[in-house]
Design a protein around this motif. Sequence first.
Motif, PDB file in Angstrom:
ATOM      1  N   GLY A  48       0.790  -1.227   0.000  1.00 12.93           N
ATOM      2  CA  GLY A  48       0.000   0.000   0.000  1.00 12.93           C
ATOM      3  C   GLY A  48       0.821   1.274   0.000  1.00 12.93           C
ATOM      4  O   GLY A  48       0.270   2.372   0.075  1.00 12.93           O
ATOM      5  N   ALA A  49       2.154   1.149  -0.126  1.00 11.36           N
ATOM      6  CA  ALA A  49       3.013   2.339  -0.105  1.00 11.36           C
ATOM      7  C   ALA A  49       2.951   3.127  -1.407  1.00 11.36           C
ATOM      8  O   ALA A  49       3.408   4.267  -1.457  1.00 11.36           O
ATOM      9  N   GLY A  50       2.411   2.516  -2.476  1.00  2.51           N
ATOM     10  CA  GLY A  50       2.345   3.189  -3.769  1.00  2.51           C
ATOM     11  C   GLY A  50       3.331   2.661  -4.781  1.00  2.51           C
ATOM     12  O   GLY A  50       3.453   3.205  -5.885  1.00  2.51           O
ATOM     13  N   LYS A  51       4.010   1.566  -4.453  1.00  4.81           N
ATOM     14  CA  LYS A  51       5.047   1.030  -5.336  1.00  4.81           C
ATOM     15  C   LYS A  51       4.485   0.604  -6.683  1.00  4.81           C
ATOM     16  O   LYS A  51       5.027   0.949  -7.730  1.00  4.81           O
ATOM     17  N   THR A  52       3.398  -0.174  -6.648  1.00  4.66           N
ATOM     18  CA  THR A  52       2.828  -0.679  -7.901  1.00  4.66           C
ATOM     19  C   THR A  52       2.303   0.462  -8.764  1.00  4.66           C
ATOM     20  O   THR A  52       2.497   0.473  -9.996  1.00  4.66           O
ATOM     21  N   THR A  53       1.652   1.437  -8.155  1.00  6.16           N
ATOM     22  CA  THR A  53       1.160   2.596  -8.915  1.00  6.16           C
ATOM     23  C   THR A  53       2.309   3.333  -9.578  1.00  6.16           C
ATOM     24  O   THR A  53       2.233   3.713 -10.756  1.00  6.16           O
ATOM     25  N   LEU A  54       3.394   3.532  -8.847  1.00  2.72           N
ATOM     26  CA  LEU A  54       4.566   4.204  -9.405  1.00  2.72           C
ATOM     27  C   LEU A  54       5.123   3.424 -10.590  1.00  2.72           C
ATOM     28  O   LEU A  54       5.421   3.991 -11.651  1.00  2.72           O
ATOM     29  N   MET A  55       5.255   2.109 -10.449  1.00  9.46           N
ATOM     30  CA  MET A  55       5.837   1.296 -11.513  1.00  9.46           C
ATOM     31  C   MET A  55       4.937   1.269 -12.744  1.00  9.46           C
ATOM     32  O   MET A  55       5.414   1.262 -13.875  1.00  9.46           O
TER      33      MET A  55
END
Length: 298
Positions: free
Chosen positions: A37-44
């Motif tokens: 939920g830190a935003g890693k997938t969205t960033l990638m």
Amino acid sequence: MKLELNKLTKRFSAKTAVEDMNITINSGVYGLLGANGAGKTTLMRMICGVLAPSSGSITLNGADIAEMGEQYRDLLGYLPQNFGYYPDFTAEEFLLYVAALKGIPPRNAKLKANDLLQTVALSDVARKKIRTFSGGMKQRLGIAQSMLNDPRIVVLDEPTAGLDPKERVRFRNLISDLAKDKIIILSTHIVSDVEYIADQILVMKKGRLLMTGTVEELTSSMENCVWNCLVPAREADSWNDKYCISNLKHEGNHLELRIVSKERPLPDAVPVAPTLEDLYLYYFQDESPAKPLKGVSL
């Protein structure tokens, strides 16, 4: 090769998944570290052009990737967290299918597929159906498909999730071999996956970039924040409630605790060299409630 994220932000209705991200990424292996939920997938997904940012931009050598279009995608290899495959395809058939989708000529595709199957140690099962593969074998096949077009930018989202320790070691060695002259961005919440292979660590928390640096640079910021001390075993729960404990072991009726704290927990506590896992636990200890220490008999 230089990938630049400029004030990159992505919002979903009332939630901001990535906020005001600014960073320059050059050739090398980058470990993107953060809790779920830190935003890693969205960033990638934004780096891969799958998602458009709400504001800000991503540029490659000064050119906006949205304007580069197909030219950018030709340089890109992507392994999503759950990559799609046809279970009744063989490994070779699957790679040839993906190669066709990427526009790679059949002759080149055959040579490249065979080469990659050997690289990821799947050449002996090239003609076996994917549904017979273990989780680690499927992940290695996923890495192979991401490398078919000889990409200059490789994005791997949680590639070791669910793998056993032996498979994770094999994966880390593979990434180290593939990293020459490429940008490799590896997302994970498993610290050991990036500790030994990443040139730079990017730590994300709640959509923001918390810190960046080499493992040595980041862990040096935790000097005199990690301690070893001995406490009575019956006091384990109270220590767990009060401090961030990264490790423990039994010593008779006592426990030797490894505690991450800016303050010395006991007068006789001994400072020890910090690790990346200590840093991770310290900054993400609020992501979930404290849990009882496992394996402790009171």
